[in-house]
Design a protein around this motif. Structure first.
Motif, PDB file in Angstrom:
ATOM      1  N   ILE A  10       0.867  -1.188   0.000  1.00 29.14           N
ATOM      2  CA  ILE A  10       0.000   0.000   0.000  1.00 29.14           C
ATOM      3  C   ILE A  10       0.895   1.226   0.000  1.00 29.14           C
ATOM      4  O   ILE A  10       1.548   1.549   0.994  1.00 29.14           O
ATOM      5  CB  ILE A  10      -0.938  -0.018   1.213  1.00 29.14           C
ATOM      6  N   GLY A  11       0.960   1.897  -1.154  1.00 29.70           N
ATOM      7  CA  GLY A  11       1.798   3.088  -1.289  1.00 29.70           C
ATOM      8  C   GLY A  11       2.949   2.857  -2.244  1.00 29.70           C
ATOM      9  O   GLY A  11       3.672   1.865  -2.142  1.00 29.70           O
ATOM     10  N   PRO A  14       9.098   5.697  -2.124  1.00 28.18           N
ATOM     11  CA  PRO A  14      10.373   4.968  -2.093  1.00 28.18           C
ATOM     12  C   PRO A  14      10.272   3.616  -1.383  1.00 28.18           C
ATOM     13  O   PRO A  14      10.815   2.616  -1.876  1.00 28.18           O
ATOM     14  CB  PRO A  14      11.297   5.917  -1.311  1.00 28.18           C
ATOM     15  N   TYR A  35      -2.451   5.744  -4.464  1.00 26.23           N
ATOM     16  CA  TYR A  35      -3.554   6.705  -4.640  1.00 26.23           C
ATOM     17  C   TYR A  35      -3.287   7.715  -5.753  1.00 26.23           C
ATOM     18  O   TYR A  35      -4.180   8.084  -6.510  1.00 26.23           O
ATOM     19  CB  TYR A  35      -3.790   7.444  -3.316  1.00 26.23           C
ATOM     20  N   ARG A  36      -2.052   8.165  -5.834  1.00 25.74           N
ATOM     21  CA  ARG A  36      -1.756   9.229  -6.804  1.00 25.74           C
ATOM     22  C   ARG A  36      -1.787   8.683  -8.232  1.00 25.74           C
ATOM     23  O   ARG A  36      -1.772   7.476  -8.447  1.00 25.74           O
ATOM     24  CB  ARG A  36      -0.362   9.828  -6.532  1.00 25.74           C
ATOM     25  N   ASP A  53      21.718  12.829   0.238  1.00 25.26           N
ATOM     26  CA  ASP A  53      22.067  11.859   1.277  1.00 25.26           C
ATOM     27  C   ASP A  53      21.609  10.431   0.992  1.00 25.26           C
ATOM     28  O   ASP A  53      21.362   9.664   1.908  1.00 25.26           O
ATOM     29  CB  ASP A  53      21.537  12.344   2.642  1.00 25.26           C
ATOM     30  N   ALA A 115       2.592   3.454   3.310  1.00 23.92           N
ATOM     31  CA  ALA A 115       1.773   4.630   2.983  1.00 23.92           C
ATOM     32  C   ALA A 115       2.366   5.938   3.509  1.00 23.92           C
ATOM     33  O   ALA A 115       1.711   6.984   3.443  1.00 23.92           O
ATOM     34  CB  ALA A 115       0.359   4.427   3.521  1.00 23.92           C
ATOM     35  N   GLY A 116       3.599   5.880   4.011  1.00 23.27           N
ATOM     36  CA  GLY A 116       4.307   7.098   4.439  1.00 23.27           C
ATOM     37  C   GLY A 116       3.465   7.938   5.372  1.00 23.27           C
ATOM     38  O   GLY A 116       2.807   7.437   6.290  1.00 23.27           O
ATOM     39  N   ILE A 119      -1.842  10.235   2.296  1.00 25.21           N
ATOM     40  CA  ILE A 119      -2.034  10.887   0.993  1.00 25.21           C
ATOM     41  C   ILE A 119      -1.883  12.381   1.228  1.00 25.21           C
ATOM     42  O   ILE A 119      -2.615  12.970   2.020  1.00 25.21           O
ATOM     43  CB  ILE A 119      -3.418  10.546   0.432  1.00 25.21           C
ATOM     44  N   SER A 301      16.994   6.489   2.324  1.00 26.17           N
ATOM     45  CA  SER A 301      17.893   5.340   2.552  1.00 26.17           C
ATOM     46  C   SER A 301      17.294   4.370   3.555  1.00 26.17           C
ATOM     47  O   SER A 301      17.421   3.154   3.404  1.00 26.17           O
ATOM     48  CB  SER A 301      19.241   5.790   3.110  1.00 26.17           C
TER      49      SER A 301
HETATM   50  C1  LIG Z   1      10.254  18.588   1.905  1.00 26.78           C
HETATM   51  C2  LIG Z   1      10.912  17.244   2.158  1.00 26.78           C
HETATM   52  C3  LIG Z   1      12.247  17.059   1.838  1.00 26.78           C
HETATM   53  C4  LIG Z   1      12.872  15.829   2.063  1.00 26.78           C
HETATM   54  N1  LIG Z   1      14.197  15.669   1.732  1.00 26.78           N
HETATM   55  C5  LIG Z   1      14.785  14.448   1.901  1.00 26.78           C
HETATM   56  C6  LIG Z   1      16.168  14.259   1.535  1.00 26.78           C
HETATM   57  O1  LIG Z   1      16.842  15.179   1.093  1.00 26.78           O
HETATM   58  N2  LIG Z   1      16.690  13.008   1.711  1.00 26.78           N
HETATM   59  C7  LIG Z   1      15.979  11.952   2.233  1.00 26.78           C
HETATM   60  O2  LIG Z   1      16.519  10.856   2.330  1.00 26.78           O
HETATM   61  N3  LIG Z   1      14.676  12.117   2.587  1.00 26.78           N
HETATM   62  C8  LIG Z   1      14.069  13.340   2.438  1.00 26.78           C
HETATM   63  N4  LIG Z   1      12.753  13.506   2.817  1.00 26.78           N
HETATM   64  C9  LIG Z   1      12.046  12.339   3.421  1.00 26.78           C
HETATM   65  C10 LIG Z   1      11.598  11.344   2.326  1.00 26.78           C
HETATM   66  O3  LIG Z   1      10.818  12.013   1.352  1.00 26.78           O
HETATM   67  C11 LIG Z   1      10.792  10.237   3.004  1.00 26.78           C
HETATM   68  O4  LIG Z   1      11.592   9.610   3.991  1.00 26.78           O
HETATM   69  C12 LIG Z   1      10.344   9.193   1.962  1.00 26.78           C
HETATM   70  O5  LIG Z   1       9.569   9.774   0.953  1.00 26.78           O
HETATM   71  C13 LIG Z   1       9.530   8.089   2.667  1.00 26.78           C
HETATM   72  O6  LIG Z   1       9.063   7.209   1.689  1.00 26.78           O
HETATM   73  P1  LIG Z   1       7.753   6.324   1.924  1.00 26.78           P
HETATM   74  O7  LIG Z   1       7.611   5.478   0.721  1.00 26.78           O
HETATM   75  O8  LIG Z   1       7.823   5.674   3.253  1.00 26.78           O
HETATM   76  O9  LIG Z   1       6.543   7.367   2.028  1.00 26.78           O
HETATM   77  P2  LIG Z   1       5.976   8.423   0.971  1.00 26.78           P
HETATM   78  O10 LIG Z   1       7.053   8.991   0.143  1.00 26.78           O
HETATM   79  O11 LIG Z   1       5.142   9.337   1.791  1.00 26.78           O
HETATM   80  O12 LIG Z   1       5.036   7.555   0.005  1.00 26.78           O
HETATM   81  C14 LIG Z   1       3.825   7.012   0.495  1.00 26.78           C
HETATM   82  C15 LIG Z   1       2.880   6.775  -0.681  1.00 26.78           C
HETATM   83  O13 LIG Z   1       1.721   6.098  -0.200  1.00 26.78           O
HETATM   84  C16 LIG Z   1       0.570   6.599  -0.843  1.00 26.78           C
HETATM   85  N5  LIG Z   1      -0.603   6.345  -0.011  1.00 26.78           N
HETATM   86  C17 LIG Z   1      -0.835   6.806   1.244  1.00 26.78           C
HETATM   87  N6  LIG Z   1      -2.005   6.336   1.702  1.00 26.78           N
HETATM   88  C18 LIG Z   1      -2.531   5.562   0.715  1.00 26.78           C
HETATM   89  C19 LIG Z   1      -3.739   4.813   0.582  1.00 26.78           C
HETATM   90  N7  LIG Z   1      -4.646   4.762   1.576  1.00 26.78           N
HETATM   91  N8  LIG Z   1      -3.960   4.146  -0.568  1.00 26.78           N
HETATM   92  C20 LIG Z   1      -3.061   4.185  -1.592  1.00 26.78           C
HETATM   93  N9  LIG Z   1      -1.894   4.887  -1.517  1.00 26.78           N
HETATM   94  C21 LIG Z   1      -1.645   5.566  -0.389  1.00 26.78           C
HETATM   95  C22 LIG Z   1       0.875   8.088  -0.988  1.00 26.78           C
HETATM   96  O14 LIG Z   1       0.098   8.673  -2.030  1.00 26.78           O
HETATM   97  C23 LIG Z   1       2.379   8.065  -1.320  1.00 26.78           C
HETATM   98  O15 LIG Z   1       2.606   8.022  -2.707  1.00 26.78           O
HETATM   99  C24 LIG Z   1      12.125  14.741   2.642  1.00 26.78           C
HETATM  100  C25 LIG Z   1      10.777  14.932   2.957  1.00 26.78           C
HETATM  101  C26 LIG Z   1      10.167  16.164   2.739  1.00 26.78           C
HETATM  102  C27 LIG Z   1       8.711  16.338   3.090  1.00 26.78           C
END
Ligand SMILES: Cc1cc2nc3c(=O)[nH]c(=O)nc-3n(C[C@H](O)[C@H](O)[C@H](O)COP(=O)(O)OP(=O)(O)OC[C@H]3O[C@@H](n4cnc5c(N)ncnc54)[C@H](O)[C@@H]3O)c2cc1C
Length: 350
Positions: A10-11, A14, A35-36, A53, A115-116, A119, A301
């Motif tokens: 789900i999501g 990264p 979702y997107r 990084d 899902a980070g 949304i 990472s």
């Molecule tokens: C402004 C900013 C700058 C950053 N800079 C850095 C950096 O320089 N270096 C670094 O390492 N990290 C950086 N980060 C942190 C990094 O972006 C996150 O650690 C990373 O994106 C986490 O990935 P993820 O897949 O866990 O979550 P997310 O990237 O949040 O992805 C989650 C996905 O799940 C989807 N989703 C959520 N709920 C649902 C649902 N119910 N049904 C279907 N889909 C759903 C969302 O649409 C989204 O696409 C930064 C964050 C921000 C906000």
């Protein structure tokens, strides 16, 4: 007949993309639900930012990191459902049933929550007719600083992102004006000082009152500003308007009561996991920003290690005789054919 997957992720950020890559590497039948309308997660809110990084990836704009994550995530052709929101997860005997907003049910042996922070959508400008300029010169994210070269830019917002945009545009845009409806900016002081040192006006207690279109009604050509203390109206001519009024987050998916994983006591949007990414419910894993465990790293990472641990645990749980770890990719037979294709491509390009 039910189309059953080994893992449903789900999501598609990264964490989800790397889980899909590693799941494919471990020969698990994999599905991503996102979702997107595009994969890449919250990097889409900062596509122009340079990321430094990630190990082995020197300074690269987030937009390019997205492309690489997606390319790698799709290596083993997982099934991908875009524009699809997961609403509810339940269990039917041995299988998880994942219900989505299009009324469909997805069946899976294991579930990976990736899902980070939920949304995320930018909070839109509440001004009549604003939405029609989103395809021309009203922006909620910056995609390519160079498109603002020699332009007059109005930025509305007082948080770190708005101030960061102003900073990034210094030396690129012709004029930059920042407005904020509050009387104290929430961005870091050093960033604000940098704008002031570079002569960027920051006008407090001011908001966008209305937008005036060009003759063809295709673009904003002028913005009427209102001082919310005095009600005085002023107008400025603009080429582009950038708005950062924060983000809405939707973390609304839920579970059947007896399979609801435990969430962190302090921050209840994190799911608590063990070191292998397993939540308190057998078969439901959490990776990336949605998870919490000892020494958790909330960085891109960090999502990779979470994904590898979860997938390896799932593999052994589904096939108890499987190796606990996958072979390193440089020696892994899964890549033999692809390695040959890669070498041939390199020879052709020489
Ligand atoms: C402004 C900013 C700058 C950053 N800079 C850095 C950096 O320089 N270096 C670094 O390492 N990290 C950086 N980060 C942190 C990094 O972006 C996150 O650690 C990373 O994106 C986490 O990935 P993820 O897949 O866990 O979550 P997310 O990237 O949040 O992805 C989650 C996905 O799940 C989807 N989703 C959520 N709920 C649902 C649902 N119910 N049904 C279907 N889909 C759903 C969302 O649409 C989204 O696409 C930064 C964050 C921000 C906000």
């Amino acid at each position: 007949m039910k189309d059953v997957y080994d893992i449903t992720i789900i999501g598609g950020g990264p964490a989800g993309l790397y889980s899909a890559f590693y799941g494919g590497l471990r020969e698990l039948k994999t599905k991503i639900i996102e979702y997107r309308s595009e994969l890449g997660g919250k990097l889409h809110i900062y596509p122009e930012k340079i990321i430094w990084d990630i190990g082995g990836v020197p300074a690269t704009p987030a937009q390019n990191v997205i492309q690489n994550l997606v390319q790698q995530g799709l290596t083993f052709n997982p099934t991908v459902h875009l524009n699809t929101k997961v609403d509810f997860i339940s269990k039917d005997r041995e299988l998880f049933v994942i219900e989505t907003n299009d009324g469909k049910k997805h069946y899976s042996k294991k579930v990976i929550l990736a899902a980070g922070g939920g949304i995320i959508n930018p909070i839109k400008l509440h001004v009549e007719g604003a939405e029609k300029y989103e395809i021309s010169n009203l922006h909620y994210t910056i995609r390519g600083i160079q498109s603002f070269q020699d332009k007059s830019i109005l930025i509305s917002g007082g948080g770190n992102s708005a101030i960061d945009w102003a900073k990034d545009l210094i030396g690129v845009a012709k004029n930059i004006i920042v407005i904020y409806r509050g009387d104290k900016l929430s961005a870091h002081e050093a960033q604000i000082s940098y704008l002031q040192e570079n002569g960027v006006p920051i006008i407090m207690n001011t908001q966008i009152q209305s937008l005036i279109a060009n003759e063809e009604k295709t673009k904003i050509k002028e913005v009427i500003l209102k001082n919310i203390e005095t009600n005085k109206l002023t107008s400025i001519v603009v080429d582009d308007v950038l708005v950062n009024h924060g983000y809405d987050r939707d973390r609304s998916f839920t579970f059947e009561t007896d399979i609801t994983p435990e969430q962190d006591e302090q921050y209840n949007y994190y799911y608590v996991t063990n070191s292998k990414g397993l939540t308190t419910v057998d078969g439901i894993y959490a990776v990336g920003d949605i998870s919490k465990h000892d020494n958790k790293v909330y960085l891109i990472s960090g999502t990779f290690q979470d994904a590898i641990n979860a997938i390896n645990d799932i593999k052994v749980s589904l096939e108890p005789t499987a190796d606990q770890y996958a072979k390193v990719s440089s020696h892994n037979e899964a890549f033999e054919k692809r390695n040959r294709e890669f070498i041939i491509k390199q020879l052709i390009n020489q």
